[in-house]
Write a protein that holds these residues in place. Structure first.
Motif, PDB file in Angstrom:
ATOM      1  N   LEU A 138       0.805  -1.218   0.000  1.00 31.68           N
ATOM      2  CA  LEU A 138       0.000   0.000   0.000  1.00 31.68           C
ATOM      3  C   LEU A 138       0.839   1.269   0.000  1.00 31.68           C
ATOM      4  N   MET A 139       2.142   1.130   0.259  1.00 31.52           N
ATOM      5  CA  MET A 139       2.983   2.314   0.399  1.00 31.52           C
ATOM      6  C   MET A 139       4.051   2.456  -0.691  1.00 31.52           C
ATOM      7  N   ARG A 140       4.328   1.400  -1.416  1.00 30.82           N
ATOM      8  CA  ARG A 140       5.386   1.457  -2.427  1.00 30.82           C
ATOM      9  C   ARG A 140       4.882   0.848  -3.733  1.00 30.82           C
ATOM     10  N   SER A 141       5.064   1.562  -4.832  1.00 32.04           N
ATOM     11  CA  SER A 141       4.588   1.065  -6.125  1.00 32.04           C
ATOM     12  C   SER A 141       5.349  -0.169  -6.570  1.00 32.04           C
ATOM     13  N   ARG A 142       6.584  -0.317  -6.150  1.00 31.96           N
ATOM     14  CA  ARG A 142       7.359  -1.485  -6.551  1.00 31.96           C
ATOM     15  C   ARG A 142       6.916  -2.753  -5.828  1.00 31.96           C
ATOM     16  N   MET A 152      -2.465   4.039  -4.732  1.00 32.32           N
ATOM     17  CA  MET A 152      -3.432   5.136  -4.590  1.00 32.32           C
ATOM     18  C   MET A 152      -4.298   4.937  -3.345  1.00 32.32           C
ATOM     19  N   VAL A 153      -4.748   3.704  -3.117  1.00 33.59           N
ATOM     20  CA  VAL A 153      -5.528   3.405  -1.911  1.00 33.59           C
ATOM     21  C   VAL A 153      -4.685   3.704  -0.670  1.00 33.59           C
ATOM     22  N   GLY A 154      -3.429   3.278  -0.705  1.00 39.54           N
ATOM     23  CA  GLY A 154      -2.539   3.515   0.423  1.00 39.54           C
ATOM     24  C   GLY A 154      -2.312   4.988   0.684  1.00 39.54           C
ATOM     25  N   MET A 155      -2.139   5.772  -0.365  1.00 36.34           N
ATOM     26  CA  MET A 155      -1.909   7.209  -0.192  1.00 36.34           C
ATOM     27  C   MET A 155      -3.159   7.909   0.360  1.00 36.34           C
ATOM     28  N   LEU A 156      -4.339   7.494  -0.105  1.00 37.67           N
ATOM     29  CA  LEU A 156      -5.571   8.070   0.436  1.00 37.67           C
ATOM     30  C   LEU A 156      -5.744   7.698   1.910  1.00 37.67           C
ATOM     31  N   LEU A 199      -3.291   6.991   3.961  1.00 34.58           N
ATOM     32  CA  LEU A 199      -2.254   7.741   4.675  1.00 34.58           C
ATOM     33  C   LEU A 199      -2.721   9.166   4.942  1.00 34.58           C
ATOM     34  N   LEU A 200      -3.265   9.817   3.945  1.00 36.87           N
ATOM     35  CA  LEU A 200      -3.762  11.181   4.110  1.00 36.87           C
ATOM     36  C   LEU A 200      -4.872  11.238   5.157  1.00 36.87           C
ATOM     37  N   ALA A 201      -5.809  10.300   5.084  1.00 36.04           N
ATOM     38  CA  ALA A 201      -6.922  10.279   6.046  1.00 36.04           C
ATOM     39  C   ALA A 201      -6.424  10.020   7.467  1.00 36.04           C
ATOM     40  N   LEU A 202      -5.499   9.073   7.626  1.00 33.22           N
ATOM     41  CA  LEU A 202      -4.987   8.760   8.964  1.00 33.22           C
ATOM     42  C   LEU A 202      -4.143   9.900   9.531  1.00 33.22           C
ATOM     43  N   LEU A 203      -3.363  10.563   8.685  1.00 32.95           N
ATOM     44  CA  LEU A 203      -2.592  11.713   9.156  1.00 32.95           C
ATOM     45  C   LEU A 203      -3.507  12.858   9.589  1.00 32.95           C
ATOM     46  N   ALA A 204      -4.534  13.124   8.790  1.00 31.72           N
ATOM     47  CA  ALA A 204      -5.477  14.186   9.148  1.00 31.72           C
ATOM     48  C   ALA A 204      -6.180  13.861  10.460  1.00 31.72           C
ATOM     49  N   ALA A 205      -6.621  12.624  10.616  1.00 36.70           N
ATOM     50  CA  ALA A 205      -7.290  12.217  11.862  1.00 36.70           C
ATOM     51  C   ALA A 205      -6.333  12.322  13.044  1.00 36.70           C
ATOM     52  N   ALA A 206      -5.081  11.930  12.843  1.00 38.96           N
ATOM     53  CA  ALA A 206      -4.103  11.995  13.929  1.00 38.96           C
ATOM     54  C   ALA A 206      -3.858  13.434  14.361  1.00 38.96           C
ATOM     55  N   ILE A 207      -3.779  14.345  13.414  1.00 32.64           N
ATOM     56  CA  ILE A 207      -3.542  15.755  13.747  1.00 32.64           C
ATOM     57  C   ILE A 207      -4.739  16.332  14.488  1.00 32.64           C
ATOM     58  N   VAL A 208      -5.936  16.006  14.037  1.00 32.44           N
ATOM     59  CA  VAL A 208      -7.140  16.529  14.689  1.00 32.44           C
ATOM     60  C   VAL A 208      -7.287  15.957  16.093  1.00 32.44           C
ATOM     61  N   LEU A 209      -7.012  14.671  16.262  1.00 29.16           N
ATOM     62  CA  LEU A 209      -7.220  14.015  17.553  1.00 29.16           C
ATOM     63  C   LEU A 209      -6.016  14.109  18.492  1.00 29.16           C
ATOM     64  N   ALA A 210      -4.893  14.621  18.009  1.00 35.39           N
ATOM     65  CA  ALA A 210      -3.668  14.690  18.822  1.00 35.39           C
ATOM     66  C   ALA A 210      -3.865  15.442  20.140  1.00 35.39           C
TER      67      ALA A 210
END
Length: 192
Positions: free
Chosen positions: A29-33, A41-45, A47-58
């Motif tokens: 999910l994190m490396r194209s190779r 693409m699923v992994g990047m989406l 990642l973005l969602a989890l990072l946003a949630a982590a920042i909001v809930l931090a």
């Protein structure tokens, strides 16, 4: 803020962000190779969602580990964070900027680590077998890079939460001081 208090907050963020760690430890999910472009693409989406949630809930995670009764508790941390963003917008943006800088530094460290200890190699079997993958993932090297990236990412989020905590406590102390001055002023006026 005492360093031990910061470490407790960082530990709370690290535990709260374990879904992010699980994602980062999944090379498909994190490396194209390691997988397909659609999985990336699923992994990047994710990642973005989890990072946003982590920042909001931090702030809430920080308040679980480093509460201040009446001022910074798990039930009030998100409200206090909104107050910080409303009343100290410049300082809140600086805290977020520090998060971005540390996160970016972590990405640079991860890249350099990936160059020093490569996690992917050419697959020699792919020359004779067209169905074999072109790349072989060295999972221990990949895990090393992912753990370093996770540690720096959670550090960045914990720094943001610690700064917001300091700002929120400062606003609460300022409001308490203003209220005390207001009460004493009314008492003085009433005595005269």
């Amino acid at each position: 803020m005492p360093f031990v208090t910061f470490l407790r907050g960082w530990a709370a963020v690290a535990v709260g962000c374990l879904p992010l760690a699980g994602l980062m430890l999944t090379p498909q999910l994190m490396r194209s190779r390691a997988g397909s472009e659609s999985l990336l693409m699923v992994g990047m989406l994710l990642l973005l969602a989890l990072l946003a949630a982590a920042i909001v809930l931090a702030p809430g995670l920080n308040a679980l580990a480093t509460p201040v009764v009446g001022r910074w508790e798990p039930r009030t941390a998100l409200r206090s964070t909104r107050e910080v963003w409303r009343r100290s917008t410049g300082q809140a943006w600086l805290a977020f900027g520090a998060l971005v800088l540390v996160y970016g530094a972590g990405q640079a460290i991860g890249y350099l680590l990936g160059e020093a200890v490569p996690y992917v190699h050419d697959n020699p079997a792919s020359t004779s077998d067209p169905t074999a993958p072109l790349w072989v993932i060295d999972y221990p090297a990949y895990v090393l890079q992912a753990v370093v990236l996770y540690a720096v990412t959670t550090l960045a989020i914990a720094l943001y939460a610690a700064r917001v905590r300091s700002l929120a406590l400062g606003l609460a102390a300022s409001a308490a001081g203003d209220a005390a001055r207001g009460r004493s002023g009314r008492l003085d006026t009433g005595v005269r």
